[in-house]
Write a protein that holds these residues in place. Structure first.
Motif, mmCIF file in Angstrom:
data_model
loop_
_atom_site.group_PDB
_atom_site.id
_atom_site.type_symbol
_atom_site.label_atom_id
_atom_site.label_comp_id
_atom_site.label_asym_id
_atom_site.label_seq_id
_atom_site.Cartn_x
_atom_site.Cartn_y
_atom_site.Cartn_z
ATOM 1 N N ARG A 182 0.833 -1.207 0.000
ATOM 2 C CA ARG A 182 0.000 0.000 0.000
ATOM 3 C C ARG A 182 0.864 1.251 0.000
ATOM 4 O O ARG A 182 0.596 2.208 -0.708
ATOM 5 C CB ARG A 182 -0.933 -0.014 1.204
ATOM 6 N N GLY A 183 1.917 1.272 0.806
ATOM 7 C CA GLY A 183 2.824 2.418 0.829
ATOM 8 C C GLY A 183 3.550 2.611 -0.484
ATOM 9 O O GLY A 183 3.793 3.727 -0.914
ATOM 10 N N ARG A 184 3.872 1.501 -1.147
ATOM 11 C CA ARG A 184 4.575 1.580 -2.426
ATOM 12 C C ARG A 184 3.688 2.226 -3.490
ATOM 13 O O ARG A 184 4.151 3.057 -4.270
ATOM 14 C CB ARG A 184 5.014 0.185 -2.858
ATOM 15 N N VAL A 185 2.416 1.845 -3.511
ATOM 16 C CA VAL A 185 1.488 2.422 -4.490
ATOM 17 C C VAL A 185 1.354 3.918 -4.269
ATOM 18 O O VAL A 185 1.447 4.723 -5.206
ATOM 19 C CB VAL A 185 0.110 1.725 -4.416
ATOM 20 N N LEU A 186 1.152 4.328 -3.019
ATOM 21 C CA LEU A 186 1.000 5.747 -2.706
ATOM 22 C C LEU A 186 2.273 6.530 -3.013
ATOM 23 O O LEU A 186 2.225 7.608 -3.617
ATOM 24 C CB LEU A 186 0.614 5.906 -1.233
ATOM 25 N N ALA A 187 3.433 5.992 -2.620
ATOM 26 C CA ALA A 187 4.703 6.680 -2.867
ATOM 27 C C ALA A 187 4.993 6.789 -4.359
ATOM 28 O O ALA A 187 5.460 7.826 -4.835
ATOM 29 C CB ALA A 187 5.840 5.946 -2.160
ATOM 30 N N SER A 188 4.712 5.731 -5.107
ATOM 31 C CA SER A 188 4.951 5.767 -6.555
ATOM 32 C C SER A 188 4.035 6.768 -7.234
ATOM 33 O O SER A 188 4.442 7.495 -8.141
ATOM 34 C CB SER A 188 4.747 4.379 -7.154
ATOM 35 N N LEU A 189 2.777 6.793 -6.806
ATOM 36 C CA LEU A 189 1.814 7.733 -7.389
ATOM 37 C C LEU A 189 2.232 9.173 -7.125
ATOM 38 O O LEU A 189 2.242 10.017 -8.035
ATOM 39 C CB LEU A 189 0.439 7.446 -6.800
ATOM 40 N N LEU A 190 2.609 9.449 -5.895
ATOM 41 C CA LEU A 190 3.032 10.802 -5.528
ATOM 42 C C LEU A 190 4.325 11.189 -6.244
ATOM 43 O O LEU A 190 4.441 12.297 -6.792
ATOM 44 C CB LEU A 190 3.223 10.881 -4.010
ATOM 45 N N SER A 191 5.298 10.274 -6.277
ATOM 46 C CA SER A 191 6.577 10.568 -6.934
ATOM 47 C C SER A 191 6.392 10.807 -8.430
ATOM 48 O O SER A 191 6.965 11.748 -8.984
ATOM 49 C CB SER A 191 7.557 9.408 -6.726
ATOM 50 N N ALA A 192 5.607 9.956 -9.084
ATOM 51 C CA ALA A 192 5.396 10.100 -10.530
ATOM 52 C C ALA A 192 4.657 11.392 -10.851
ATOM 53 O O ALA A 192 4.988 12.087 -11.819
ATOM 54 C CB ALA A 192 4.641 8.896 -11.076
ATOM 55 N N GLY A 193 3.658 11.737 -10.033
ATOM 56 C CA GLY A 193 2.920 12.978 -10.272
ATOM 57 C C GLY A 193 3.792 14.209 -10.129
ATOM 58 O O GLY A 193 3.768 15.116 -10.964
ATOM 59 N N LEU A 194 4.582 14.243 -9.052
ATOM 60 C CA LEU A 194 5.491 15.379 -8.844
ATOM 61 C C LEU A 194 6.564 15.439 -9.926
ATOM 62 O O LEU A 194 6.875 16.521 -10.443
ATOM 63 C CB LEU A 194 6.145 15.285 -7.471
ATOM 64 N N ALA A 195 7.134 14.286 -10.282
ATOM 65 C CA ALA A 195 8.180 14.265 -11.304
ATOM 66 C C ALA A 195 7.642 14.746 -12.647
ATOM 67 O O ALA A 195 8.315 15.495 -13.363
ATOM 68 C CB ALA A 195 8.760 12.859 -11.438
ATOM 69 N N ALA A 196 6.428 14.321 -13.007
ATOM 70 C CA ALA A 196 5.828 14.773 -14.268
ATOM 71 C C ALA A 196 5.626 16.282 -14.261
ATOM 72 O O ALA A 196 5.911 16.970 -15.253
ATOM 73 C CB ALA A 196 4.501 14.047 -14.512
ATOM 74 N N MET A 197 5.146 16.819 -13.134
ATOM 75 C CA MET A 197 4.947 18.264 -13.038
ATOM 76 C C MET A 197 6.272 19.010 -13.161
ATOM 77 O O MET A 197 6.384 19.978 -13.927
ATOM 78 C CB MET A 197 4.275 18.601 -11.712
ATOM 79 N N PHE A 198 7.299 18.556 -12.428
ATOM 80 C CA PHE A 198 8.612 19.209 -12.502
ATOM 81 C C PHE A 198 9.192 19.124 -13.911
ATOM 82 O O PHE A 198 9.803 20.069 -14.400
ATOM 83 C CB PHE A 198 9.583 18.577 -11.510
ATOM 84 N N LEU A 199 9.010 17.978 -14.565
ATOM 85 C CA LEU A 199 9.547 17.775 -15.907
ATOM 86 C C LEU A 199 8.911 18.734 -16.908
ATOM 87 O O LEU A 199 9.605 19.344 -17.728
ATOM 88 C CB LEU A 199 9.308 16.324 -16.327
#
Length: 195
Positions: A97-114
């Motif tokens: 569960r933590g992996r799904v949440l962390a991956s979702l948050l990381s991917a969303g932030l990384a896409a925005m920064f990119l």
């Protein structure tokens, strides 16, 4: 609890790893036609991240100097890279569960920064071209192009986001089915098995 297959555990870390590899590919290209040929300047994601010089092909005698991307754009490239690295690490280290949440948050932030970084870098390079006085107004729009490295990185991040949204919904539906009345026996109905 139901154990996830190994390939599903590796989807998010694998996606982040592919994004990090995309930083070796061209993110921005500046091209200009001269009577003697075409000059192309390729900025990789690494050039944008570290402020490196672009790879230049073609050498007309009056090539205007185009320096590396401006320093303020590098911050967003660093944030995108670092966030992807954190997502990669979280994909291996956390419970499901933590992996799904962390991956979702990381991917969303990384896409925005990119995206913010790409828009900033492209705009600054266009402004530099037009302020040099060697090219007419509006020439930057024709000369500067976003390249495959950026689109691939963004595409992989969107796939990671989509995959983790599906996994979060799947996990939530699995949890709600278990919690429905009638699926779990009440404490008074537990029986001891005879030996």
């Amino acid at each position: 609890m139901h154990e996830q297959p190994v390939w599903r555990k590796l989807v998010s870390p694998g996606g982040f790893f592919l994004v990090l590899l995309c930083f070796a590919l061209p993110f921005v290209t500046v091209s200009c036609e001269y009577p003697s040929g075409v000059v192309t300047l390729d900025y990789t994601g690494g050039d944008v991240l570290l402020g490196g010089e672009p790879n230049t092909t073609g050498m007309p005698p009056d090539l205007p100097r185009l320096d590396g991307p401006p320093a303020d754009a590098q911050l967003f490239a660093f944030l995108a890279f670092f966030t992807c690295f954190l997502g990669l690490c979280a994909g291996f280290a956390w419970v499901w569960r933590g992996r799904v949440l962390a991956s979702l948050l990381s991917a969303g932030l990384a896409a925005m920064f990119l995206v913010v970084n790409q828009v900033t870098v492209v705009r600054r390079i266009k402004d530099e071209i037009e302020s040099s006085g060697r090219f007419p107004r509006g020439a930057g729009d024709q000369m500067v192009q976003t390249r495959a490295g950026f689109w691939l990185a963004l595409g992989f991040l969107l796939l990671v986001i989509g995959y983790n949204v599906v996994e979060a919904v799947r996990q939530q539906s699995r949890t709600s089915v278990i919690r429905e009345p009638g699926n779990v026996p009440s404490p008074g109905t537990w029986r001891m098995r005879p030996r």
